[in-house]
Design an enzyme around this catalytic site. Structure first.
Site, mmCIF file in Angstrom:
data_model
loop_
_atom_site.group_PDB
_atom_site.id
_atom_site.type_symbol
_atom_site.label_atom_id
_atom_site.label_comp_id
_atom_site.label_asym_id
_atom_site.label_seq_id
_atom_site.Cartn_x
_atom_site.Cartn_y
_atom_site.Cartn_z
ATOM 1 N N HIS A 252 -4.745 1.776 7.199
ATOM 2 C CA HIS A 252 -3.336 2.049 6.907
ATOM 3 C C HIS A 252 -2.684 2.576 8.172
ATOM 4 O O HIS A 252 -3.347 3.168 9.027
ATOM 5 C CB HIS A 252 -3.171 3.109 5.801
ATOM 6 N N CYS B 147 -3.034 11.401 3.467
ATOM 7 C CA CYS B 147 -3.346 10.520 2.337
ATOM 8 C C CYS B 147 -3.085 11.201 1.007
ATOM 9 O O CYS B 147 -2.818 10.550 0.002
ATOM 10 C CB CYS B 147 -4.818 10.101 2.377
ATOM 11 N N GLU C 174 0.816 -1.217 0.000
ATOM 12 C CA GLU C 174 0.000 0.000 0.000
ATOM 13 C C GLU C 174 0.851 1.271 0.000
ATOM 14 O O GLU C 174 0.360 2.362 0.282
ATOM 15 C CB GLU C 174 -0.941 -0.019 1.211
#
Length: 446
Positions: A250, A369, A174
């Site tokens: 995350h 993000c 990720e």
């Protein structure tokens, strides 16, 4: 030689919508089917980029993906004209269709993992696009992400680009959302922290049971190998599986690091004491601040809802650090009270700046993000495609571009309209000229 950390934010694409695609991301699921504003989302992102540039930070921009992804739909058996493909897919397989329309590439923390030249064996900055295998809508991104990164960091004397890891859950990666770096100065050798959720090849190890762990230990190891990192400056840490099951999909939802500071929630990691001892040993001499937020100060629910840790932690020109937070933090009493107290404590964090990124927040992505961090020295920075760097002129050009091409309102039903596809392609074709990227999209190579 001067050293910098440059934030490259993702431009929000013209198909920004709320389809609730991200299982395990509570905000994304809660806002499914709401009407979105691509224009507002893009402008909010640009405004945040410009605000950081005005703070003295060096700020770049990464182009979005081309959506709807008609090529992906054709691979899945839909045929005919582009209009027919969109209509067939929307009618026969609406969930797949919506996945192929996602503007999720705006969250560039998932674009790639980046290791600066001070850490790598060959002295180059290394990039590995994330394969994002856990979510179909994001697994469509890596190839074009690699194209965009190569066009942004094109000089092979300074930048090394790798292919994404195998498209398999065993190597689920990720990107920078599960990676941070601690250092004294950005240009000095640092300690790279790789945070993983599970072991793919050892089922006896702890793992979440409700929501998926998107990052594997094996993927993190592979990226470290690709980047030529030494064991002496890498630490692998497992995220607390219980937190993944509560919506911490995350690691950048529960911790953030910058230079000599790691800001984290007390429940963030497994075997925290052991991991932190290894970090200290590899970091070496110098002050290292582990700033722990305990549950009594900020509950896990408040941390997730406000995205307290999905903030940007940046070093200002005067050496003090600032937290770049979403206005959701300011609006949450417990989080706001904690941040007001934090800046008075004996840590490098002395400032809080709030920005409205609600269009992103509703899809489950805060300020952290939206950016990919790239540490560089001045020679490397000069070798970057300068048209991708944010300044007053480029800010104005990009805002005008958004005004010209983006819709004010977009519903999920609008995604099947071939006019939106054509609008998006026209917009992105023009953007590649603004950013001097060349042909990075499949539709440009027909």
């Amino acid at each position: 030689m001067k050293q910098f950390e440059v934030n490259f934010d993702g431009l929000v694409g013209p198909t920004h919508n709320y389809a609730g695609l991200s299982y395990g991301n509570v905000a994304s699921l809660n806002n499914a089917s709401a009407q979105s504003s691509p224009k507002q989302a893009a402008k909010q992102g640009l405004k945040k980029m410009k605000a950081l540039a005005d703070l003295g930070m060096i700020q770049g921009v990464l182009a979005p993906q081309a959506r709807p992804d008609v090529d992906a739909l054709r691979r899945l058996g839909f045929s005919g004209s582009d209009a027919n493909v969109l209509q067939q897919a929307a009618k026969q397989a609406p969930a797949i269709f919506q996945a192929c329309c996602s503007a999720s590439s705006m969250w560039t923390a998932n674009a790639a993992t980046v290791s600066p030249s001070a850490d790598t064996a060959d002295g180059k900055v290394h990039f590995t696009p994330a394969n994002l295998t856990n979510k179909y809508h994001r697994s469509l991104e890596p190839q074009v992400t690699g194209n965009i990164l190569k066009a942004t960091f094109a000089n092979q004397q300074y930048f090394s680009h790798h292919n994404h890891l195998p498209d398999n859950e065993h190597f689920g990666d990720e990107g920078a959302a599960n990676h941070t770096r601690l250092c004294r100065e950005y240009g000095e050798r640092g300690v790279e922290l790789f945070v993983y959720g599970r072991y793919a090849f050892d089922k006896s190890k702890p793992a979440p049971v409700k929501f998926p762990a998107r990052q594997t230990f094996e993927a993190s190891q592979a990226v470290a190998r690709l980047h030529g990192l030494s064991d002496d400056n890498v630490v692998f840490i497992q995220q607390n599986p219980d937190l993944i099951d509560q919506g911490v999909f995350h690691n950048d939802v529960i911790s953030v690091g910058n230079q000599n500071v790691l800001f984290y929630h007390e429940q963030a990691f497994l075997d925290t004491d052991k991991a932190f001892a290894e970090i200290k040993q590899k970091y070496g001499a110098g002050d290292l601040h582990f700033i722990k937020v305990i549950t009594e100060q900020v509950s896990l629910q408040d941390a997730i809802k406000s995205y307290l840790f999905n903030t940007q932690l940046v070093t200002l020109a005067n050496g003090e650090m600032a937290i770049i937070a979403p206005t959701d933090c300011e609006e949450n009493p417990a989080v706001s009270a904690y941040l007001n107290e934090l800046v008075s404590l004996n840590t490098p964090i002395k400032h809080i700046r709030y920005y409205d990124v609600k269009q992103s927040m509703r899809n489950g992505g805060g300020p952290a993000c939206l950016r990919l961090r790239v540490a560089m020295n001045e020679t490397e920075l000069a070798a970057v495609n300068q048209s991708t760097m944010m300044n007053d002129a480029q800010f104005e050009r990009l805002n005008n571009w958004v005004d010209k091409h983006y819709r004010d309102r977009l519903s999920v039903d609008d995604l099947r309209d071939v006019a939106l596809l054509n609008e998006s392609r026209t917009a992105l074709d023009e953007l590649t000229q603004l950013l001097k990227l060349g042909s990075v999209y499949p539709f440009q190579k027909v």
